[in-house]
Design an enzyme around this catalytic site. Sequence first.
Site, short mmCIF file in Angstrom:
data_model
loop_
_atom_site.label_atom_id
_atom_site.label_comp_id
_atom_site.label_asym_id
_atom_site.label_seq_id
_atom_site.Cartn_x
_atom_site.Cartn_y
_atom_site.Cartn_z
N HIS A 41 18.52 -36.61 -6.72
CA HIS A 41 18.04 -37.21 -5.54
C HIS A 41 16.42 -36.85 -5.37
CE1 HIS A 41 21.70 -37.87 -3.82
NE2 HIS A 41 22.28 -36.92 -4.24
N LYS A 45 6.28 -4.19 -4.34
CA LYS A 45 7.82 -3.69 -4.11
C LYS A 45 8.40 -3.70 -2.93
CE LYS A 45 11.54 -2.53 -6.21
NZ LYS A 45 12.59 -3.43 -7.13
N ARG A 66 5.23 0.16 -6.10
CA ARG A 66 5.04 -0.66 -4.79
C ARG A 66 4.24 -1.81 -5.05
NH1 ARG A 66 6.65 2.69 -0.31
NH2 ARG A 66 5.16 1.55 1.13
N TRP A 116 -2.62 -2.72 -1.68
CA TRP A 116 -2.60 -4.16 -2.01
C TRP A 116 -3.14 -4.94 -0.93
CZ3 TRP A 116 0.23 -8.05 0.36
CH2 TRP A 116 0.99 -9.06 -0.29
N LYS A 162 13.02 -14.79 -10.83
CA LYS A 162 12.88 -13.76 -11.82
C LYS A 162 11.68 -14.54 -12.84
CE LYS A 162 13.69 -10.95 -10.39
NZ LYS A 162 14.96 -10.57 -9.25
N ASN A 200 -1.31 1.89 5.41
CA ASN A 200 -0.53 0.83 4.96
C ASN A 200 -0.03 0.02 6.23
OD1 ASN A 200 1.81 -0.62 3.72
ND2 ASN A 200 3.17 1.09 4.04
N GLY A 201 -0.04 -1.22 6.27
CA GLY A 201 0.26 -2.10 7.28
C GLY A 201 -0.90 -2.96 7.60
N GLU A 222 18.06 -17.38 -8.14
CA GLU A 222 17.42 -16.14 -8.48
C GLU A 222 16.79 -16.37 -10.05
OE1 GLU A 222 16.80 -13.31 -7.50
OE2 GLU A 222 17.25 -11.84 -8.97
N CYS A 261 0.99 -1.17 -0.07
CA CYS A 261 -0.13 0.12 0.02
C CYS A 261 1.00 1.21 0.20
CB CYS A 261 -0.99 0.16 1.28
SG CYS A 261 -1.94 -1.27 1.36
N GLU A 299 8.26 -14.96 -11.27
CA GLU A 299 7.23 -13.75 -10.72
C GLU A 299 6.87 -13.00 -12.00
OE1 GLU A 299 9.40 -10.91 -8.07
OE2 GLU A 299 11.23 -11.20 -9.24
C1 F6R Z 1 12.24 -10.29 -6.44
C2 F6R Z 1 12.15 -9.32 -5.44
C3 F6R Z 1 11.79 -9.67 -4.23
C4 F6R Z 1 12.58 -8.61 -2.97
C5 F6R Z 1 12.23 -9.00 -1.67
C6 F6R Z 1 12.99 -8.38 -0.48
O1 F6R Z 1 12.58 -9.69 -7.70
O2 F6R Z 1 12.33 -8.05 -5.95
O3 F6R Z 1 11.95 -10.91 -3.71
O4 F6R Z 1 13.96 -8.93 -3.17
O5 F6R Z 1 10.75 -8.69 -1.27
O6 F6R Z 1 12.79 -6.73 -0.72
P1 F6R Z 1 14.05 -5.89 -0.28
O7 F6R Z 1 15.14 -5.96 -0.83
O8 F6R Z 1 13.33 -4.45 -0.26
O9 F6R Z 1 13.89 -6.17 1.17
#
Ligand code: F6R
Length: 606
Positions: A501, A601, A27, A74, A482, A98-99, A478, A2, A485
């Site tokens: 395994h 985000k 975000r 969100w 990527k 927010n929260g 990673e 949010c 997501e």
């Molecule tokens: C994936 C991504 C998330 C963040 C995670 C932590 O592409 O961006 O997995 O890495 O939400 O966020 P931060 O780094 O802001 O603590």
Amino acid sequence: MCGIVGVLGNHEAAPILVEALKRLEYRGYDSAGIATVNNGTLDRRRAVGKLVNLSDLLVHEPLTGKSGIGHTRWATHGAPTVTNAHPHRAGGVAVVHNGIIENFRELREELAGHGVQFVTETDTETVALLTQHYMAQGADPVAAAKQALSRLTGAFALAFLFDGEDDLMIAARKGSPLAIGYGTGEMFVGSDAIALSPLTDRISYLEEGDTAVITRTSVEITDSAGAVVERPIKTIQIDSTRIDKGGHKHFMAKEIAEQPGVLGQALQHYLGTDSEIHLPGAGLDFAGIERITMVACGTAFYACLTAKYWFEQIARIPVEVDVASEYRYREPPITKGTLAIFVSQSGETADTLAALRYCAGKAEKIASVVNVPESSIARESDVALPIYAGVEVGVASTKAFTCQLTVLFMLVLKAARDRGVLDAGTLDSHVQALRGLPSIINQALEQNAAMRDTAYKLSTARDVLFLGRGQMYPLALEGALKLKEISYIHAEAYASGELKHGPIALVDEEVPVIVMAPRDALFDKTVSNMQEVMARKGKVILISDARGLSEASQGVWSSIEMPEIPDALAPILYALPAQLLAYHTAVAKGTDVDQPRNLAKSVTVE
Ligand code: F6R
């Protein structure tokens, strides 16, 4: 997550609020709304989906008034519907939040006992109703809001607006960030300084437990004990022109392309002319450090996993790595001599922040690796190490990941020097390799077309596997994150030796298997695992350098050539194909690259 904005201004508030909300779009959100006070009367508009839906609504049903609050939601409690969208209103009070209000069920029951009716499924409505309840008992808006705030548990940033009060806004912070922006005869609030960047560059951040009573010409902040306090006003440099796509189709593409430049900046801040590593501020001395605990979420967690290989191999320090959401409830014992390192792009991730608070006072030192120097995680650390990636807007982290890795690698070199396990000559060769990194990343970007072609083939897959060994294993993780997501293709990663395994049962002629394998000491082992996949008709995409491809690309479905790089830095380089494959696959599938479904985000709830 949010986003909150608020304005007590001298111009129509609605367009200002919508523009500020656009700057919080990154975000992640699924509905949006604004409320204003016009000639003393509160009114609001809300819409599900993108902000353009709210803007359309405002064309047909305009909202006038020079004071207002706005929100991108969100969804946590209740589906993304107009009814559940913020601002929430109860009688003469409107609230954005927010929260999470953790005790909202108890408060709901209590209010229901007073005959109060609820119309939404949200926790936030409780705040509006509670404040209205106290106003109905005779409290003025400020007293009522403060009384309501004293009843809330959980993590929140809140902004309140009131009927009959077009020069009053109340803002409060406990757990989620909130900035106050100072204009001339105007005041603003926002979840971050980016939201406020074109409106003002004079910002103060509320501290935990602060409540601010704001008018156009004054701000009175009280702390959790009720004492009036001053919070420093800083001049923030956010160039709002940098928060655009710069000619790229998506922020993610722009941020991938920015990597040579931002990595160069990060290097410049830590590398001196003497080949030693220079940390900001008082720095860190690793001489008395016996072990390291690293905690983070998502991509930042994979940066920590990579750093574990480096810390252990180069600096000879044992490292434990945990995802923050598990670490905080595991109650791990923290022994003397432990350095706790928290890695976070936003610096506001709720679980990472909670894990940091768990370690505070127990660990020898708290260090953080952050992109936002004003963030809560940075401010609550003994040593905050900035990564200098610049604003990252795409939900999928790209340049922040490679900058995190680069700063962590330099930290490893510093640790190895402090502990006397790295001689000057070897340090110098690592530093020379680092200096060459931006240009090698540039060469990797030249493979963009090859990655697009491979991604096109990937885009019809239902499942994809990623394999890596040693320090390439976190990169495989990673790569899978990527891809899933932003393209919504199911992807999993395995340490390549682990495949037999269990997961090898998944391999058939339908499953692409992406193997990340620079021609290093472990290459032959990884190639053996790759052969096992091909023997079962798996479609291998081999990502390696010219030597690796010349030795092992026979029979693969596709291959991508990376430039040669000194072994230790390979994880930073191989982040590029992970990012570009995911990006082009998502583009081929037509998904929302910068704001993938369900994702946020800055994850400020646990
Ligand atoms: C994936 C991504 C998330 C963040 C995670 C932590 O592409 O961006 O997995 O890495 O939400 O966020 P931060 O780094 O802001 O603590």
